[in-house]
Motif scaffolding. Structure first.
Motif, mmCIF file in Angstrom:
data_model
loop_
_atom_site.group_PDB
_atom_site.id
_atom_site.type_symbol
_atom_site.label_atom_id
_atom_site.label_comp_id
_atom_site.label_asym_id
_atom_site.label_seq_id
_atom_site.Cartn_x
_atom_site.Cartn_y
_atom_site.Cartn_z
ATOM 1 N N ILE A 145 0.992 -1.206 0.198
ATOM 2 C CA ILE A 145 0.105 -0.133 0.024
ATOM 3 C C ILE A 145 0.807 1.241 0.007
ATOM 4 O O ILE A 145 1.890 1.451 1.060
ATOM 5 C CB ILE A 145 -1.015 0.019 1.304
ATOM 6 C CG1 ILE A 145 -1.573 -1.434 1.431
ATOM 7 C CG2 ILE A 145 -1.821 1.084 1.210
ATOM 8 C CD1 ILE A 145 -2.607 -1.477 0.136
ATOM 9 N N ILE A 146 0.834 1.990 -1.117
ATOM 10 C CA ILE A 146 1.625 3.254 -1.464
ATOM 11 C C ILE A 146 0.868 4.496 -0.561
ATOM 12 O O ILE A 146 1.784 5.246 0.428
ATOM 13 C CB ILE A 146 1.819 3.682 -2.781
ATOM 14 C CG1 ILE A 146 2.798 2.148 -3.399
ATOM 15 C CG2 ILE A 146 2.779 4.820 -2.872
ATOM 16 C CD1 ILE A 146 2.582 2.214 -4.906
ATOM 17 N N GLU A 147 -0.144 4.736 -0.902
ATOM 18 C CA GLU A 147 -0.689 6.092 -0.509
ATOM 19 C C GLU A 147 -2.150 6.205 -0.583
ATOM 20 O O GLU A 147 -2.900 5.393 -1.086
ATOM 21 C CB GLU A 147 -0.076 7.237 -0.997
ATOM 22 C CG GLU A 147 -0.111 7.443 -2.638
ATOM 23 C CD GLU A 147 0.523 8.197 -3.338
ATOM 24 O OE1 GLU A 147 0.762 9.404 -2.675
ATOM 25 O OE2 GLU A 147 0.741 8.304 -4.488
ATOM 26 N N ILE A 148 -2.784 7.239 0.117
ATOM 27 C CA ILE A 148 -4.182 7.728 0.015
ATOM 28 C C ILE A 148 -4.068 8.914 -0.558
ATOM 29 O O ILE A 148 -3.542 9.687 -0.035
ATOM 30 C CB ILE A 148 -5.021 7.509 1.252
ATOM 31 C CG1 ILE A 148 -4.936 6.000 1.886
ATOM 32 C CG2 ILE A 148 -6.258 8.152 1.175
ATOM 33 C CD1 ILE A 148 -5.490 5.991 3.365
ATOM 34 N N ILE A 149 -4.892 9.134 -1.959
ATOM 35 C CA ILE A 149 -4.436 10.302 -2.634
ATOM 36 C C ILE A 149 -5.676 10.636 -3.440
ATOM 37 O O ILE A 149 -6.215 9.888 -4.191
ATOM 38 C CB ILE A 149 -3.158 10.209 -3.371
ATOM 39 C CG1 ILE A 149 -2.530 11.708 -3.834
ATOM 40 C CG2 ILE A 149 -3.070 9.240 -4.316
ATOM 41 C CD1 ILE A 149 -1.197 11.512 -4.364
ATOM 42 N N ASP A 150 -5.516 11.759 -4.116
ATOM 43 C CA ASP A 150 -6.443 12.157 -5.024
ATOM 44 C C ASP A 150 -5.327 12.443 -6.222
ATOM 45 O O ASP A 150 -4.825 13.656 -6.214
ATOM 46 C CB ASP A 150 -7.280 13.356 -4.709
ATOM 47 C CG ASP A 150 -7.936 14.063 -5.986
ATOM 48 O OD1 ASP A 150 -8.094 13.592 -7.090
ATOM 49 O OD2 ASP A 150 -8.678 15.108 -5.732
ATOM 50 N N TYR A 151 -5.139 11.820 -7.035
ATOM 51 C CA TYR A 151 -4.073 11.908 -8.109
ATOM 52 C C TYR A 151 -4.777 12.589 -9.535
ATOM 53 O O TYR A 151 -4.124 12.538 -10.354
ATOM 54 C CB TYR A 151 -3.387 10.646 -8.353
ATOM 55 C CG TYR A 151 -4.393 9.520 -8.863
ATOM 56 C CD1 TYR A 151 -4.790 9.393 -10.032
ATOM 57 C CD2 TYR A 151 -4.274 8.314 -7.954
ATOM 58 C CE1 TYR A 151 -5.799 8.438 -10.377
ATOM 59 C CE2 TYR A 151 -5.286 7.290 -8.132
ATOM 60 C CZ TYR A 151 -5.649 7.113 -9.426
ATOM 61 O OH TYR A 151 -6.567 6.305 -9.811
ATOM 62 N N HIS A 152 -5.948 12.966 -9.424
ATOM 63 C CA HIS A 152 -6.580 13.534 -10.549
ATOM 64 C C HIS A 152 -6.331 14.899 -10.696
ATOM 65 O O HIS A 152 -6.034 15.610 -9.927
ATOM 66 C CB HIS A 152 -8.121 13.416 -10.561
ATOM 67 C CG HIS A 152 -8.579 11.929 -10.555
ATOM 68 N ND1 HIS A 152 -8.823 11.266 -9.518
ATOM 69 C CD2 HIS A 152 -8.399 11.048 -11.508
ATOM 70 C CE1 HIS A 152 -9.352 9.911 -9.622
ATOM 71 N NE2 HIS A 152 -9.112 9.673 -10.917
#
Length: 103
Positions: free
Chosen positions: A96-103
């Motif tokens: 598990i790398i991250e929790i993100i809004d990558y948009h």
């Protein structure tokens, strides 16, 4: 498949606490997001493979592209995603790398 579920590792201890301790997730992201994070972690740990998650659209699992090639994401509370990567070819292990809004 041999019937074994995916094993999960985390990029760091802070992320591990958010994904495994409900209180930490609520403190950082709020009740609704905490519920979704823990649901997705349960789904990942119950799956036999990432391919299974994609095939059955578990969490709307999908492979990412561009600078996130070789990474996968599942939906959380819009627009956030839980991003992870497959580790190794022999064992079914995700990081598990991250929790993100990558948009």
């Amino acid at each position: 498949m041999d019937g074994e579920a995916l094993e999960i590792r985390y990029k760091n201890n802070k992320l591990k606490k958010i994904c495994t301790i409900r209180y930490e997730a609520v403190k950082k992201h709020g009740e609704k997001m905490a519920e979704k994070i823990h649901q997705r972690i349960d789904e990942i740990s119950s799956a036999e493979s990432i391919e299974e998650m994609i095939r059955y659209k578990i969490g709307r699992c999908h492979e990412l592209q561009g600078n996130r090639k070789d990474q996968f994401a599942v939906d959380l509370v819009h627009p956030f995603r839980l991003v992870f990567e497959n580790v190794g070819n022999e064992i079914q292990l995700v990081n598990i790398i991250e929790i993100i809004d990558y948009h």
